[in-house]
Motif scaffolding. Structure first.
Motif: not given
Length: 81
Positions: A19-23, A25-27, A33-34
């Protein structure tokens, strides 16, 4: 998983669809992430293996439980609790 932490595992680049929004936010939060994906997959594998083992051994577990219910615990007389 303890063993995998002490032994350097070979890493393999992999493509994932996230999910691009989740990615994003995580960054923004500085989350690796990995490593997070690897931890999640590791947990999923562990749960799957546990469920598979329980299903494969369902008969033996039921038999053992039935024996204990009918006869009590073996060597129960020696228990100190």
């Amino acid at each position: 998983m303890q063993a995998s932490k002490s032994i350097k595992a070979t890493r393999k680049p992999t493509n994932l669809s996230l999910d691009s929004a989740l990615l994003k936010e995580a960054k923004a939060l500085g989350i690796n992430v990995s490593r997070s994906a690897e931890a999640g997959i590791s947990e999923a594998v562990k749960r799957h293996k546990r469920q598979r083992w329980l299903k494969e051994n369902e008969g033996a577990l039921a038999s053992s439980n039935a024996y204990v219910e009918a006869n009590g615990l073996p060597l129960a007389q020696y228990r100190q609790f």
